[in-house]
Write a protein that holds these residues in place. Structure first.
Motif, PDB file in Angstrom:
ATOM      1  N   ASP A  18       0.818  -1.208   0.000  1.00  0.00           N
ATOM      2  CA  ASP A  18       0.000   0.000   0.000  1.00  0.00           C
ATOM      3  C   ASP A  18       0.856   1.264   0.000  1.00  0.00           C
ATOM      4  N   PHE A  19       1.982   1.239   0.717  1.00  0.00           N
ATOM      5  CA  PHE A  19       2.864   2.398   0.707  1.00  0.00           C
ATOM      6  C   PHE A  19       3.450   2.594  -0.695  1.00  0.00           C
ATOM      7  N   GLY A  20       3.770   1.504  -1.360  1.00  0.00           N
ATOM      8  CA  GLY A  20       4.257   1.598  -2.740  1.00  0.00           C
ATOM      9  C   GLY A  20       3.235   2.270  -3.643  1.00  0.00           C
ATOM     10  N   GLU A  21       1.964   1.916  -3.473  1.00  0.00           N
ATOM     11  CA  GLU A  21       0.907   2.529  -4.281  1.00  0.00           C
ATOM     12  C   GLU A  21       0.746   4.014  -3.950  1.00  0.00           C
ATOM     13  N   ILE A  22       0.820   4.348  -2.661  1.00  0.00           N
ATOM     14  CA  ILE A  22       0.741   5.755  -2.249  1.00  0.00           C
ATOM     15  C   ILE A  22       1.887   6.542  -2.870  1.00  0.00           C
ATOM     16  N   LEU A  23       3.097   5.995  -2.806  1.00  0.00           N
ATOM     17  CA  LEU A  23       4.266   6.666  -3.395  1.00  0.00           C
ATOM     18  C   LEU A  23       4.103   6.885  -4.897  1.00  0.00           C
ATOM     19  N   GLU A  24       3.664   5.860  -5.585  1.00  0.00           N
ATOM     20  CA  GLU A  24       3.495   5.973  -7.034  1.00  0.00           C
ATOM     21  C   GLU A  24       2.476   7.047  -7.389  1.00  0.00           C
ATOM     22  N   ARG A  25       1.358   7.106  -6.632  1.00  0.00           N
ATOM     23  CA  ARG A  25       0.347   8.131  -6.883  1.00  0.00           C
ATOM     24  C   ARG A  25       0.905   9.533  -6.664  1.00  0.00           C
ATOM     25  N   GLU A  26       1.647   9.715  -5.566  1.00  0.00           N
ATOM     26  CA  GLU A  26       2.193  11.035  -5.267  1.00  0.00           C
ATOM     27  C   GLU A  26       3.244  11.451  -6.284  1.00  0.00           C
ATOM     28  N   VAL A  27       4.081  10.531  -6.700  1.00  0.00           N
ATOM     29  CA  VAL A  27       5.088  10.853  -7.713  1.00  0.00           C
ATOM     30  C   VAL A  27       4.402  11.232  -9.025  1.00  0.00           C
ATOM     31  N   SER A  28       3.375  10.478  -9.421  1.00  0.00           N
ATOM     32  CA  SER A  28       2.709  10.780 -10.691  1.00  0.00           C
ATOM     33  C   SER A  28       1.910  12.081 -10.634  1.00  0.00           C
ATOM     34  N   ILE A  44      11.658  -0.440   2.682  1.00  0.00           N
ATOM     35  CA  ILE A  44      12.252  -1.261   3.742  1.00  0.00           C
ATOM     36  C   ILE A  44      11.434  -1.070   5.005  1.00  0.00           C
ATOM     37  N   ILE A  45      10.852  -2.161   5.482  1.00  0.00           N
ATOM     38  CA  ILE A  45      10.029  -2.119   6.691  1.00  0.00           C
ATOM     39  C   ILE A  45      10.755  -2.858   7.799  1.00  0.00           C
ATOM     40  N   ASN A  46      10.865  -2.182   8.928  1.00  0.00           N
ATOM     41  CA  ASN A  46      11.463  -2.780  10.110  1.00  0.00           C
ATOM     42  C   ASN A  46      10.422  -2.706  11.231  1.00  0.00           C
ATOM     43  N   TYR A  47      10.074  -3.853  11.783  1.00  0.00           N
ATOM     44  CA  TYR A  47       9.081  -3.902  12.857  1.00  0.00           C
ATOM     45  C   TYR A  47       9.677  -4.703  14.010  1.00  0.00           C
ATOM     46  N   GLU A  48      10.104  -3.967  15.033  1.00  0.00           N
ATOM     47  CA  GLU A  48      10.688  -4.587  16.221  1.00  0.00           C
ATOM     48  C   GLU A  48      10.163  -3.877  17.456  1.00  0.00           C
ATOM     49  N   ASN A  49       9.933  -4.643  18.525  1.00  0.00           N
ATOM     50  CA  ASN A  49       9.477  -4.082  19.794  1.00  0.00           C
ATOM     51  C   ASN A  49       8.248  -3.195  19.617  1.00  0.00           C
ATOM     52  N   ASP A  50       7.317  -3.657  18.784  1.00  0.00           N
ATOM     53  CA  ASP A  50       6.066  -2.946  18.496  1.00  0.00           C
ATOM     54  C   ASP A  50       6.287  -1.555  17.889  1.00  0.00           C
ATOM     55  N   GLN A  51       7.432  -1.344  17.263  1.00  0.00           N
ATOM     56  CA  GLN A  51       7.745  -0.084  16.586  1.00  0.00           C
ATOM     57  C   GLN A  51       7.885  -0.348  15.083  1.00  0.00           C
ATOM     58  N   LEU A  52       7.197   0.458  14.296  1.00  0.00           N
ATOM     59  CA  LEU A  52       7.236   0.327  12.847  1.00  0.00           C
ATOM     60  C   LEU A  52       8.090   1.443  12.261  1.00  0.00           C
ATOM     61  N   ASP A  53       9.065   1.056  11.469  1.00  0.00           N
ATOM     62  CA  ASP A  53       9.924   2.016  10.783  1.00  0.00           C
ATOM     63  C   ASP A  53       9.878   1.678   9.295  1.00  0.00           C
ATOM     64  N   VAL A  54       9.509   2.659   8.495  1.00  0.00           N
ATOM     65  CA  VAL A  54       9.392   2.445   7.057  1.00  0.00           C
ATOM     66  C   VAL A  54      10.280   3.454   6.337  1.00  0.00           C
ATOM     67  N   ASP A  55      11.230   2.940   5.589  1.00  0.00           N
ATOM     68  CA  ASP A  55      12.132   3.777   4.793  1.00  0.00           C
ATOM     69  C   ASP A  55      11.915   3.463   3.324  1.00  0.00           C
ATOM     70  N   VAL A  56      12.161   4.449   2.522  1.00  0.00           N
ATOM     71  CA  VAL A  56      12.005   4.243   1.087  1.00  0.00           C
ATOM     72  C   VAL A  56      13.196   4.852   0.363  1.00  0.00           C
ATOM     73  N   ASP A  57      13.599   4.155  -0.681  1.00  0.00           N
ATOM     74  CA  ASP A  57      14.621   4.667  -1.582  1.00  0.00           C
ATOM     75  C   ASP A  57      13.950   4.721  -2.952  1.00  0.00           C
ATOM     76  N   VAL A  58      13.864   5.914  -3.500  1.00  0.00           N
ATOM     77  CA  VAL A  58      13.209   6.097  -4.790  1.00  0.00           C
ATOM     78  C   VAL A  58      14.284   6.340  -5.841  1.00  0.00           C
ATOM     79  N   SER A  76       7.316  14.836  -3.376  1.00  0.00           N
ATOM     80  CA  SER A  76       6.434  13.676  -3.578  1.00  0.00           C
ATOM     81  C   SER A  76       6.581  12.665  -2.446  1.00  0.00           C
ATOM     82  N   ILE A  77       7.812  12.414  -2.051  1.00  0.00           N
ATOM     83  CA  ILE A  77       8.073  11.463  -0.964  1.00  0.00           C
ATOM     84  C   ILE A  77       7.489  11.993   0.344  1.00  0.00           C
ATOM     85  N   ASP A  78       7.702  13.268   0.622  1.00  0.00           N
ATOM     86  CA  ASP A  78       7.160  13.862   1.844  1.00  0.00           C
ATOM     87  C   ASP A  78       5.632  13.778   1.885  1.00  0.00           C
ATOM     88  N   GLU A  79       4.995  14.080   0.775  1.00  0.00           N
ATOM     89  CA  GLU A  79       3.537  14.007   0.704  1.00  0.00           C
ATOM     90  C   GLU A  79       3.050  12.567   0.878  1.00  0.00           C
TER      91      GLU A  79
END
Length: 94
Positions: A18-28, A44-58, A76-79
């Protein structure tokens, strides 16, 4: 803000897709697809100790005549992250 619910592997897969789809929409929205030859999203999704960290490289390969700036990509990435935060709040908070 409520607590993030316990996420399963299926949840993490859905979040990534879903994040990939959001990114593609914002970029377009911000960049003419005529000026982009290739768009590569590395989420890149990291989920440890009930903490979610999502990084993207475009990675964007522009048409040789393109006048797209790095600022447009960053915007686009910020949005996308703003929309992604709302998505997480609506779908994965208790």
């Amino acid at each position: 803000m409520s607590k993030l619910k316990k996420l399963s592997q299926d949840d993490l897969s859905t979040i990534s897709d879903d994040f990939g789809e959001i990114l593609e929409r914002e970029v377009s929205k911000n960049i003419s697809t005529k000026e982009v030859e290739d768009l590569d999203l590395d989420i890149i999704i990291n989920y440890e100790n009930d903490q979610l960290d999502v990084d993207v490289d475009v990675g964007v390969l522009f048409d040789e005549l393109s006048e797209i700036s790095q600022d447009q990509i960053t915007k686009s990435i910020d949005e996308a992250y703003v929309k992604f935060d709302s998505y997480i709040d609506e779908n994965f908070r208790e």
